[in-house]
Design an enzyme around this catalytic site. Structure first.
Site, PDB file in Angstrom:
ATOM      1  N   ASP A  23      -8.389  -6.378 -18.950  1.00 35.04           N
ATOM      2  CA  ASP A  23      -8.619  -7.405 -19.972  1.00 35.04           C
ATOM      3  C   ASP A  23      -7.262  -7.867 -20.498  1.00 35.04           C
ATOM      4  O   ASP A  23      -6.567  -7.122 -21.178  1.00 35.04           O
ATOM      5  CB  ASP A  23      -9.475  -6.824 -21.101  1.00 35.04           C
ATOM      6  CG  ASP A  23      -9.753  -7.827 -22.211  1.00 35.04           C
ATOM      7  OD1 ASP A  23      -9.267  -8.968 -22.128  1.00 35.04           O
ATOM      8  OD2 ASP A  23     -10.440  -7.456 -23.181  1.00 35.04           O
ATOM      9  N   HIS A  54       0.833  -1.206   0.000  1.00 36.75           N
ATOM     10  CA  HIS A  54       0.000   0.000   0.000  1.00 36.75           C
ATOM     11  C   HIS A  54       0.869   1.259   0.000  1.00 36.75           C
ATOM     12  O   HIS A  54       0.433   2.336  -0.431  1.00 36.75           O
ATOM     13  CB  HIS A  54      -0.907  -0.016   1.231  1.00 36.75           C
ATOM     14  CG  HIS A  54      -2.176   0.761   1.080  1.00 36.75           C
ATOM     15  ND1 HIS A  54      -2.268   1.904   0.311  1.00 36.75           N
ATOM     16  CD2 HIS A  54      -3.412   0.570   1.608  1.00 36.75           C
ATOM     17  CE1 HIS A  54      -3.506   2.382   0.383  1.00 36.75           C
ATOM     18  NE2 HIS A  54      -4.216   1.584   1.154  1.00 36.75           N
TER      19      HIS A  54
END
Length: 441
Positions: free
Chosen positions: A373, A163
């Protein structure tokens, strides 16, 4: 309430390999922002994306993604380095060019075993790579990608990022870029921007950032469960209209759902009426800075809004009242950050630091993971995997807002670490509150 019912399975992992950038990368030390260095940003993102088999049966998704990782690290070259601690506790990144860790794995089963990622199934833990808890921050790989193949040809892509180097939107930006390179693009469609100095304060002595202490974990006195709950889009829109007629101002879907969940969870947990409860939620601040942060900035650019109320007042009040408390929390955060420097007020939790009294909402609907994708269509499912210890999450106060299976269906709430009886009570309270509005039709 959707009953979790996933199947146990075993993942065979091959030896991890290092994947270096495909071209030489700059050797330098780059700074993280003051927001990146916050204690609250010392956690790890473990994101799992599940895909059907590629249409091209000759395609090797492991090879494709490994090569794409090498290419994308040319543009995200700091992520091929290592974190370093500075004397004053802040962090920096040494751009070593060492690369990312890549893991190939396989499961002797079909992708159907991942039909319900909402379950607290320990088997899911095998789908990402976990550093030991005592790993020094200097030894963390900034990117770990695990590609797991299933017998049907489906794959699961687990991506791990600290993070400290990115927020949720930044992590999704990296995953999207990785997917673009896998599809054969020459470079990412969105140029990554490091420039962490954009978030540093003009006056370091004036810096006071929102942080909160660790939350006490719940006592493990009974079995804890996890479940999902879908609120359909028509219900949300109708409730929004009802509330807006009451207050004569716009209310977002997030505000309505957050207020609904806050009240229902508080009531289901039967928290003493004399105590306070707090709702925490992150807000993207990229557009609030002056000037706004540029598109492509992938560092931490979030602030945490805090809405607090007395239990009795929250439960006796209306949904609109809870919404207005949430609106004020958002407005306060925007006011603090709508300047060219990062300055907020110091913060302390006045809720006895009990996990039941604190709910952190994490909204994943628009981060961008669902648009990734790799060449065989978007993901069937996306999940944030929490580390389990003894079969239970290490952090028990998060509730995720996710798009329903078909995004047009509404919002899916993912609740974890609540006793089954409490989950049942939560469902009853939620349905009663929703019925109160829908019955007016």
């Amino acid at each position: 309430m959707e009953k979790a019912g996933s199947t146990d399975f075993h993942v065979k992992k091959f030896d991890p390999v290092m994947v270096a950038p495909s071209l030489p990368s700059p050797k330098a030390t780059v700074q993280l922002s003051v927001v990146d260095s916050l204690t609250i940003c010392r956690g790890i993102f473990n994101t799992l994306l599940v895909f059907n088999a590629p249409d091209n049966i000759s395609a090797d998704p492991v090879k494709i993604i490994r090569e794409a990782l090498s290419k994308v690290l040319v543009y995200y070259f700091p992520l091929a380095g290592r974190l370093r601690s500075k004397e004053i506790g802040e962090l920096e990144v040494e751009c070593t060019g060492d690369g990312a860790l890549f893991v190939e794995a396989m499961v002797e089963d079909t992708i159907s075993v991942l039909r319900d990622l909402d379950d607290l199934n320990p088997s899911f833990q095998q789908l990402v790579f976990w550093h030991p808890l005592d790993t020094a921050i200097e030894d963390l790989h900034l990117v770990i990608v695990q590609v797991t193949r299933f017998t049907c040809g489906g794959i699961a892509v687990g991506v791990t990022l600290p993070h400290s180097v990115c927020d949720g939107r930044g992590a999704a930006q990296f995953v999207t870029a990785l997917a673009e390179m896998a599809r054969g693009e020459v470079k990412p469609s969105l140029e990554p921007i490091w420039n962490r100095e954009l978030l540093n304060p003009e006056d370091p002595l004036h810096l006071q950032l929102n942080q909160f202490d660790s939350i006490c974990p719940p006592p493990m006195l009974e079995e804890l469960g996890q479940a999902s709950f879908v609120i359909n889009v028509d219900t949300i829109e109708y409730m929004k209209q009802c509330v807006m007629e009451e207050c004569n101002e716009f209310c977002s879907s997030f505000e309505v759902v957050a207020a609904l969940v806050w009240i229902a969870r508080t009531k289901a947990l039967q928290i003493p009426h004399t105590e306070n409860v707090k709702l925490l939620f992150a807000m993207d601040l990229r557009k609030l800075f002056n000037p706004p942060l540029p598109n492509g900035y992938y560092g931490n650019a979030i602030g945490t809004a805090y809405a607090m109320d007395n239990v009795q007042d929250l439960l006796n009040g209306s949904l609109l009242r809870a919404i207005m408390i949430i609106k004020k929390a958002k407005a306060d955060l925007k006011d603090n950050y709508s300047r060219s420097r990062v300055v907020t007020n110091p913060y302390s939790l006045d809720v006895n630091k009990k996990s039941d009294n604190i709910l952190a909402l994490s909204d994943w609907r628009r981060l961008g993971f669902y648009e990734a994708d790799f060449g065989w269509g978007g993901p069937l499912n996306v999940s944030s995997l929490q580390r389990l210890e003894n079969g239970l999450p290490m952090f028990s106060t998060f509730l995720y807002l996710l798009p329903a299976k078909n995004k047009s269906d509404g919002i899916k709430l993912l609740l974890s670490c609540m006793p089954p009886t409490t989950l049942k009570s939560f469902k009853i309270v939620m349905e009663a509150m929703i019925e109160k509005y829908v019955s007016k039709v």
